[in-house]
Design a protein around this motif. Sequence first.
Motif, PDB file in Angstrom:
ATOM      1  N   THR A 160      -0.049   3.113  -0.947  1.00  0.00           N
ATOM      2  CA  THR A 160      -1.052   2.738  -0.044  1.00  0.00           C
ATOM      3  C   THR A 160      -1.640   3.858   0.609  1.00  0.00           C
ATOM      4  OG1 THR A 160      -0.099   0.575   0.271  1.00  0.00           O
ATOM      5  CG2 THR A 160      -1.688   1.210   1.666  1.00  0.00           C
ATOM      6  N   PHE A 161      -3.028   4.108   0.432  1.00  0.00           N
ATOM      7  CA  PHE A 161      -3.696   5.201   1.299  1.00  0.00           C
ATOM      8  C   PHE A 161      -4.673   4.622   2.255  1.00  0.00           C
ATOM      9  CE2 PHE A 161      -2.336   7.128  -2.711  1.00  0.00           C
ATOM     10  CZ  PHE A 161      -2.097   8.550  -2.542  1.00  0.00           C
ATOM     11  N   ARG A 162      -4.363   5.239   3.538  1.00  0.00           N
ATOM     12  CA  ARG A 162      -5.099   4.673   4.350  1.00  0.00           C
ATOM     13  C   ARG A 162      -6.964   5.299   4.252  1.00  0.00           C
ATOM     14  NH1 ARG A 162      -2.643   0.284   5.646  1.00  0.00           N
ATOM     15  NH2 ARG A 162      -0.960   0.655   6.236  1.00  0.00           N
ATOM     16  N   LYS A 163      -7.605   4.691   5.097  1.00  0.00           N
ATOM     17  CA  LYS A 163      -9.166   4.952   4.856  1.00  0.00           C
ATOM     18  C   LYS A 163      -9.107   6.320   5.442  1.00  0.00           C
ATOM     19  CE  LYS A 163     -13.824   3.692   6.870  1.00  0.00           C
ATOM     20  NZ  LYS A 163     -14.570   2.922   7.774  1.00  0.00           N
ATOM     21  N   ILE A 181      -5.589  -0.207  -7.693  1.00  0.00           N
ATOM     22  CA  ILE A 181      -5.184  -1.781  -7.870  1.00  0.00           C
ATOM     23  C   ILE A 181      -6.285  -2.622  -6.988  1.00  0.00           C
ATOM     24  CG2 ILE A 181      -3.231  -3.358  -7.385  1.00  0.00           C
ATOM     25  CD1 ILE A 181      -1.360  -1.102  -7.969  1.00  0.00           C
ATOM     26  N   LYS A 182      -6.406  -1.859  -5.778  1.00  0.00           N
ATOM     27  CA  LYS A 182      -7.221  -2.524  -4.728  1.00  0.00           C
ATOM     28  C   LYS A 182      -7.926  -1.417  -3.819  1.00  0.00           C
ATOM     29  CE  LYS A 182      -5.237  -4.748  -1.330  1.00  0.00           C
ATOM     30  NZ  LYS A 182      -4.574  -5.610  -0.563  1.00  0.00           N
ATOM     31  N   ALA A 232      -2.085   2.910  -8.158  1.00  0.00           N
ATOM     32  CA  ALA A 232      -0.687   3.158  -9.075  1.00  0.00           C
ATOM     33  C   ALA A 232      -0.808   4.690  -9.272  1.00  0.00           C
ATOM     34  CB  ALA A 232      -0.864   2.448 -10.537  1.00  0.00           C
ATOM     35  N   LEU A 233       0.497   5.338  -9.181  1.00  0.00           N
ATOM     36  CA  LEU A 233       0.291   6.710  -9.620  1.00  0.00           C
ATOM     37  C   LEU A 233       1.110   6.886 -10.803  1.00  0.00           C
ATOM     38  CD1 LEU A 233      -0.277   6.677  -6.696  1.00  0.00           C
ATOM     39  CD2 LEU A 233       1.377   8.519  -6.318  1.00  0.00           C
ATOM     40  N   ILE A 234       0.488   7.145 -11.914  1.00  0.00           N
ATOM     41  CA  ILE A 234       1.108   7.204 -13.387  1.00  0.00           C
ATOM     42  C   ILE A 234       1.366   8.751 -13.630  1.00  0.00           C
ATOM     43  CG2 ILE A 234       0.659   6.725 -15.547  1.00  0.00           C
ATOM     44  CD1 ILE A 234      -1.563   4.874 -14.813  1.00  0.00           C
ATOM     45  N   PRO A 235       2.629   8.955 -13.798  1.00  0.00           N
ATOM     46  CA  PRO A 235       3.146  10.580 -14.072  1.00  0.00           C
ATOM     47  C   PRO A 235       2.166  11.058 -15.311  1.00  0.00           C
ATOM     48  CG  PRO A 235       5.073   9.194 -13.651  1.00  0.00           C
ATOM     49  CD  PRO A 235       3.841   8.118 -13.630  1.00  0.00           C
TER      50      PRO A 235
END
Length: 353
Positions: A160-163, A181-182, A232-235
Amino acid sequence: MEKKTILIIEDNLEIREGTAEILELTGGYNILTAEDGKIGVEMATKHLPDLILCDIMMPELDGYGVLYMLNKYDSTANIPFIFLTAKSERADMRKAMEMGADDYLIKPFDDIELFNAIESRFRKRDKLLLNTEGKMNLELSDEEQNYLLQDLVKDSRVKTFRKKQSIFEVGDNPIFLYFIIKGKVRSFLYYQDGRELSTGIHIDDQFFGYESLLLNEKYTDNAAALEDSELALIPKERFYELLLKKPAIAGKFIKLLSGNIKEKEEQMLGFAYDSVRKRVANALVNVAEKSVKREDKGEIVIRISRDDLAALAGTANETISRMLADFKDEKLITKEGNAIRIYSVERLRNIKQ
């Protein structure tokens, strides 16, 4: 018309004979059967069938092993291959697709499912044979591409990344492919005087950050969350692995990359030739269109700071304030706290110079 040959590799006698009988009744196929994977590989290399139906769970050599062995031979590597499986777990399906299977049928399947799967593979193969041999491996349906990519997302870490939180910066080495994702994410550059210029907005169900991965170069812009977002962090290693196994996926991202270049070219032309009024209107339209899942010509409420809007329009905050006031007087928008209600996207889009 010459009959096509189908090889059925299945250790269950009832399923093997039942499937063979159903296909023979059509009168359109020659049927070969094998009771285990080892015999199946021998028959495939000897008879070179037009299509193979293969169970996954078998003694001595399972279905994955059969597909692996057949992919090692040039004569059998391109034979359409359909798995028959009692398993329906996504991990098993993903493994089947990544190994090169063309389709899979989950037991118990009915006659129509079987015929449709077979005929679909034959139609696709006939179409591919019209192209060059080197092009055959580039073919994947949109459904197959989306399945593989969504599975890539599903198995990745979610953060999750904040604004306004930074995701990556210019000069960073890329280590992930990002999927939203969102939320919303913006990419941007800095002017020499420190002001920001937004270069793009990314929304739900979109990948971003793939330009640097495809070029194997450091990031040339910055990215930050435009609002609270789940990514989503895809390597990158998994992304590269998929590109190597499925060249069609590389083609999909090249198309996305081409679209991004075209969008940025249009943005640069707008900065060069559009009036400030037109640029601000375009910025509002851009945000509005990426705030809804479908085309909506009615009212849309967007939330974007003046700083971010100024960066997107390539102008100063003071100019944004003046343009928003003008648009409000013209009944194009209204301010509602920290939100902007756009009465008509079409009217904003059609603003002249």
